[in-house]
Design an enzyme around this catalytic site. Structure first.
Site, mmCIF file in Angstrom:
data_model
loop_
_atom_site.group_PDB
_atom_site.id
_atom_site.type_symbol
_atom_site.label_atom_id
_atom_site.label_comp_id
_atom_site.label_asym_id
_atom_site.label_seq_id
_atom_site.Cartn_x
_atom_site.Cartn_y
_atom_site.Cartn_z
ATOM 1 N N HIS A 281 0.828 -1.199 0.000
ATOM 2 C CA HIS A 281 0.000 0.000 0.000
ATOM 3 C C HIS A 281 0.870 1.260 0.000
ATOM 4 C CE1 HIS A 281 -2.863 2.596 2.630
ATOM 5 N NE2 HIS A 281 -3.332 2.616 1.399
ATOM 6 N N HIS A 323 -1.512 10.868 -2.544
ATOM 7 C CA HIS A 323 -2.726 10.225 -2.031
ATOM 8 C C HIS A 323 -3.843 11.237 -1.755
ATOM 9 C CE1 HIS A 323 -5.493 8.691 1.020
ATOM 10 N NE2 HIS A 323 -5.374 7.549 0.352
#
Lengths: 534, 319
Positions: A281, A323
Site C-alpha cells: 500500500h 494520495h
C-alpha cells in the site's frame, strides 16, 4: 477451462511482444566454425560445427585445442565436470537417431559415447540439472520429418546419470506454432532452475519454467537477442549467456538480467497457483515517504509482486503520485494538488511518517513507472476518472501490461467509462460485500469480462459472501483483500498480524484470498515464505 | 544453555555487581547471600549511561519505533524493547484535566482521528481517539497512552526520555514516575539554563535525571554546561551542533572527561552537522553514525533504531 487456456495463451502470446528482461553485450569473437553451438567453462569457450570442435581462450579468442572426427551432425555441447557432452544426430536422415559424445575438455580427446539409437526425436541439447541430465529430443516439419509426427512432438526429458528416463515434458502449442517448421535447437539451465531455450534461427531466446502441475513446460518470456538460434550456454563463472550468429560466424557473450514481470503476470492470470501475491500500500511507506520513488524501489528490492500507488493531476495536467487531494500532510507545501503546477510541486520535499521533511520529492507518474518498469506490477488508485491522462504515459513508458487498474463500478459503467482501454489494460472491480447487490455485481463481472481479480471489502467477518471466495478463485479470478484497517477485512488486519501472522494472514489464505494488499509487506512476505506460499 | 555460556553469564553478573553503583529494582538482598543482584535491562542501560564508554553506544529511538507502529504508541515502545533499544524518546503533554499523555503536537489532528488542541480535550475524550499510522490511516488499533501506561510498560525494560516536559510539566511527570516506581529510569530534558530551571523547580531538579539540551545557538555554551555540571552533574547532555566546527561539538567531545555522556541527535541535518540517519542509508553508516561515534557520541537518537542497532552490533559497539 477452455476459456482459461485461451486467456493463458493470449497472455503468453503477449510475452513475445513485451520483453522485460534486458541484456548487455560483454564480448564478441570471430569463430569460423560457429555453426551449431557454443559451450563454455570458466576459462574457455568451445565452438561446435557438424564434425569439428574448437576450444578457444575466453580472454583473446585464441585457439588452444581442436577435434575433428567422423561425426555427421553435432548439434550442441555442454561442459559438465570437465567433460564436454555433445548432442549428436543423423539429421536430416529419417528415422532419426541420436547419441551423446563425451570429450575431455582439457585435450578434446574423445572419451566415450552413449547411443539412444532411434528414440523419441532428434537430440538437440543436453545440460546438467542437479545430479541428473536434461535432454531435448525434437521433431521438424520438413524433409526430415518422421511420418505422422511434427514439431509438437518435441520432448524434454530428465534422465539419471546412466541416461535412463525419469520424467518428460512437452512444449506448449503456442511455442511449437511459433517455431514451425523447426523446433528448439539449444538450451541451458539457468541458476534459478529455469530453462533458457533457443530456436533454430530466430534472434530470440525463451525463458521456460517447469510446471507445478501437469506435463507442459511454462513459457515465461521471450527475449530478443543478437544470437541467431542454435546451441547456447549459461556461463556460471560470469553469470552470462553465450550464443552465436550463423551469418557472421561470431560468438557473443551477453550479460542478462531476467525480469520478474512475466512471472508476476502469469501468477496474476492464474489464481490456482499456490503463491500468494503481495501488494504494498503506497509503496514501502515505513521506510521512505509514501508514494515516493524510494518507496517503490524498496518494494522492488524486497521482491514484492505489486506496488499500489495513488495518482492525481496537477494544475497543468501532469499526473503525479499523491494520495490526498491536498499536499498538506505529505509535503512541505500547502493547498490542493490541482491548484499547483508541476514546477511548483518540484520545489517541495516529501515528509516522512513522523512529519519531517526528507530529501525525497513528489514523483511524476512517468518517473514512477520508469522506476517500476520491468521490475514489479503496479496497481493505480485514485485515477479512475482521469484515465485519459494516464493511458498515454503507460504507453510512452512501455508499462501498460504491468498495470492493474481498479474502481468501484458496475460492468455497464466500466464499459462506458473504459471502453477504449478494456482490451489493453487489466482492470480489477472493487466490490463492497456489504452492498446489497454485491453478489449480483460479482456474477455480472464474471459473466461479462472475467477480471483477473476482485478487490473485495467486508466489514463483518461473518459476511456470507466470504464462502464464495473459493468459487471465484476456481473460476480463474483472484480474490484481493486489503489488510490495511479492520473495516476492510472483518478485523483480519496487519497490526493484529504482528502478534499472530498465521491467525490473520493464515485465515485469509485459508478462505481463498490470493492477493493481499498490506501495510506490512515485510511481515507478510516473511510469513508466506515460512508457510512455503512464496 | 551450554556450560560455557552459563559461566560467562555468572562471571558477568559478578563483575557487574562489583562495578555497579546505580539504583536497582529487581535485585534482592537476602541474609544468606552476599551478591544476589540480577540486574534488569534498565540497570544495564543506566550503568552504561553513568559510565560513558567509547566502546558502547546507546541507541535512542525517536518517538518509539514510529515506522513500525504509530508514533508515541505503546506498540511503538514495545517494538523498541523487542529490538533491544536502550532509550525510547516519548513526547508528553497535558490534557484539559491535567493528565500527561504521549503526544507530540499541540493538536491531535496529525496523529489521531480527532481534531483540536490536546489541552481542550479531557483524558476520557482522548481515550476515545485512535492513533493514525505513518501513512495517515486513521484506523490503527492503538490509542493515545497516558504517561502512566508508558512507564508501566517500560518499567525495568527500557529507559524513557521524556520530551516536551521542560519548563512545563516536570512536576506532573514526577508524580507519575514516583507512582509507578520508575523515577530512576526516566530522563527529563530541557533547554533553559540552570538558573531558570532552579527558579522554576527548586530541589526537584536534584531528584530527577535531568538532561540539559545544548543548542548550537546556546550562548555561551561553556558556561551553560559548566553550571549544570557543577550543580547537578547530569549523567548526559543532548548536544546539538549545526556544523562540524561548532563549539557545541568541541564541548561534547570533552564531556566524558567530566563524567557525563554525550547524546547526539541523528534526526536531521542541523542537529548533527549533516550526519543523519538518511545519510547512513544513502552513503553508508560509517559516514554518519560512524562519524558521530568517532566524535565521541555515547548515545545516538535515531529514526532508524533497527538499522543503527545492527550497525553498532556488527562493530562491537552495542552490548
Amino acid at each position: 477451462m477452455k476459456y482459461l487456456l485461451i486467456v493463458l495463451f493470449l497472455t503468453l502470446g503477449s510475452c513475445v511482444l513485451f520483453s522485460q528482461s534486458s541484456h548487455r553485450e560483454v564480448s564478441r569473437y570471430e569463430a569460423p566454425n560457429a555453426s551449431q553451438a557454443v559451450a563454455v567453462d570458466s576459462l574457455y569457450f568451445y565452438t561446435i560445427s557438424n564434425s569439428i570442435i574448437i576450444k578457444r581462450l575466453k580472454t583473446t579468442g585464441e585457439v588452444v585445442a581442436k577435434w575433428k572426427g567422423p561425426l555427421k551432425h553435432l548439434n550442441s555441447g555442454a561442459v559438465i565436470n570437465g567433460k564436454l557432452y555433445c548432442a549428436n544426430t543423423n539429421y536430416p536422415r529419417v528415422p532419426m537417431a541420436s547419441s551423446i559424445e563425451i570429450f575431455d575438455c582439457a585435450t578434446l580427446r574423445h572419451l566415450s559415447s552413449h547411443s539412444f539409437g532411434h528414440y523419441i526425436g532428434s537430440l538437440t541439447w543436453i545440460d546438467r540439472i542437479e545430479d541428473d541430465y536434461l535432454l531435448m529430443f525434437v521433431h521438424y516439419e520438413n524433409e526430415a520429418m518422421e511420418r505422422q509426427k511434427g514439431v509438437a512432438y518435441s520432448t524434454l526429458i530428465r534422465t539419471d546419470k546412466e541416461f535412463r528416463r525419469k520424467a518428460g515434458w512437452t512444449l506448449p502449442l503456442s511455442l511449437t506454432e511459433h517455431l514451425k517448421p523447426t523446433s528448439i535447437s539449444g538450451g541451458t539451465v539457468l541458476p534459478d532452475g529455469r530453462l533458457l531455450l533457443s530456436p533454430h534461427h530466430f534472434e530470440e531466446v525463451f525463458v521456460f519454467d517447469f510446471p507445478k502441475f501437469g506435463y507442459e513446460l511454462e513459457w515465461i518470456e521471450t527475449i530478443s537477442v543478437p544470437f541467431q538460434g542454435q546451441g547456447i550456454a549459461f556461463d556460471h563463472s560470469s553469470n552470462s549467456v553465450w550464443g552465436m550468429r550463423r551469418d557472421t560466424r561470431e560468438v557473443i557473450q551477453l550479460e542478462m538480467v531476467f525480469s520478474p514481470v512475466p512471472v508476476l503476470l502469469k501468477d496474476l492470470h492464474d489464481p490456482s497457483q499456490i503463491n500468494v501475491m503481495v501488494a504494498a500500500h503506497r509503496g514501502d511507506w515505513r521506510n521512505a515517504p509514501e508514494n515516493s520513488l524510494q518507496a517503490i524501489q524498496n518494494c522492488i528490492d524486497m521482491g514484492l509482486d505489486m506496488v499500489e500507488l495513488d495518482v492525481r493531476l496537477t494544475k497543468d495536467g501532469i499526473p503525479v503520485l499523491m494520495h490526498d487531494e491536498t499536499i498538506d500532510r505529505t509535503t512541505t507545501g500547502n493547498g490542493f494538488v490541482k491548484d499547483k503546477t508541476l514546477a511548483e510541486l518540484n520545489l517541495l520535499s516529501l515528509r516522512n511518517g513522523a512529519n519531517r521533511p526528507t530529501i525525497h520529492r513528489i514523483p511524476t507518474l512517468e518517473e514512477a513507472l520508469l522506476t517500476a518498469r520491468g521490475k514489479i506490477l503496479i496497481n493505480l488508485d485514485k485515477c479512475y476518472g482521469i484515465f485519459n491522462s494516464i493511458y498515454p504515459i503507460l504507453e510512452k513508458t512501455g508499462t501498460t501490461h504491468q498495470i492493474l487498474m481498479k474502481g468501484k463500478v458496475t460492468p455497464q459503467q466500466l464499459k462506458s467509462d473504459f471502453g477504449p482501454w478494456l482490451d489493453k489494460i487489466l482492470f480489477m472491480p472493487i466490490v463492497d460485500l456489504e452492498h446489497p447487490d454485491a453478489s449480483t455485481i460479482i456474477k455480472q463481472f464474471q459473466k461479462e469480462m472475467k477480471p483477473v481479480a476482485f478487490e473485495l471489502i467486508f466489514k463483518n467477518k461473518n459476511n456470507p459472501l466470504i464462502k464464495t471466495f473459493s468459487e471465484i478463485r476456481q473460476s480463474g479470478t483472484h480474490v484481493w483483500v486489503n489488510t490495511l484497517w479492520e473495516s476492510l477485512n472483518g478485523g483480519y488486519e496487519d497490526d493484529r498480524a504482528v502478534q499472530d501472522p498465521e491467525g490473520i494472514y493464515g485465515w485469509l489464505i485459508d478462505h481463498d484470498v490470493t492477493i493481499i494488499q498490506t501495510d506490512r509487506p515485510h511481515l507478510l512476505l516473511n510469513h508466506l515464505k515460512t508457510q512455503q506460499l512464496k | 544453555m551450554n556450560p560455557k555460556c552459563l559461566g560467562a553469564l555468572l562471571l558477568s553478573i559478578i563483575v557487574y555487581g562489583c562495578f555497579y553503583s546505580g539504583p536497582t529494582t529487581a535485585g534482592k538482598k537476602t541474609d544468606n547471600h552476599s551478591i544476589t543482584i540480577l540486574p534488569t535491562r534498565v540497570d544495564t542501560i543506566l550503568h552504561h549511561l553513568n559510565n560513558p564508554d567509547k566502546n558502547n553506544v546507546l541507541v535512542v529511538s525517536h518517538r518509539g519505533d514510529w515506522r513500525y507502529a504509530p508514533e508515541n504508541s505503546l506498540m511503538a515502545i514495545q517494538r523498541c524493547i523487542d529490538l533491544g533499544v536502550d532509550i525510547v524518546e516519548i513526547d508528553v503533554r497535558l490534557t484539559k484535566d491535567s493528565q500527561l499523555v504521549a503526544m507530540h503536537d499541540l493538536t491531535v489532528d496529525r496523529t489521531t482521528n480527532g481534531h483540536g488542541l490536546l489541552s481542550d480535550l479531557s483524558l476520557s475524550e482522548v481515550k476515545t481517539l485512535r492513533l493514525k499510522n505513518g501513512c495517515g490511516v486513521r484506523h490503527s488499533l492503538q490509542s493515545v497512552p497516558t504517561l502512566k501506561e508508558v512507564m508501566l510498560l517500560a518499567k525495568d525494560k527500557i529507559v524513557v526520555n521524556l520530551d516536551k516536559t521542560e519548563g512545563k510539566t516536570l512536576r506532573e511527570a514526577w508524580v507519575v514516575l514516583k507512582e509507578t516506581g520508575t523515577q530512576h529510569q526516566a530522563i527529563l530534558k530541557g533547554n533553559d539554563p540552570l538558573s531558570v530551571m532552579r527558579s522554576k523547580y527548586g530541589d526537584l531538579l536534584d531528584s530527577v535525571i535531568y538532561m540539559p539540551k545544548v543548542w548550537f545557538d546556546t550562548n555561551p555554551p561553556h558556561e551553560y554546561v559548566e553550571d549544570y555540571i557543577d550543580a547537578l552533574h547530569p549523567p548526559v547532555f543532548e548536544m546539538l551542533f549545526d556544523i562540524a566546527d561548532s563549539p557545541v561539538l568541541q564541548i561534547a567531545k570533552t564531556l566524558n572527561e567530566k563524567g557525563s555522556a554525550f547524546m547526539a541527535i541523528a534526526l536531521w541535518d542541523d542537529l548533527c552537522a549533516g550526519h543523519t540517519d538518511e545519510v547512513a542509508l544513502l552513503r553508508g553508516p560509517d559516514v554518519s553514525w560512524g562519524w558521530l561515534v568517532k566524535n565521541k557520541a555515547n548515545a545516538i537518537m535515531t529514526d532508524r533504531p533497527e538499522e543503527l542497532l545492527k550497525y553498532l552490533r556488527e562493530n562491537g559497539l552495542h552490548r
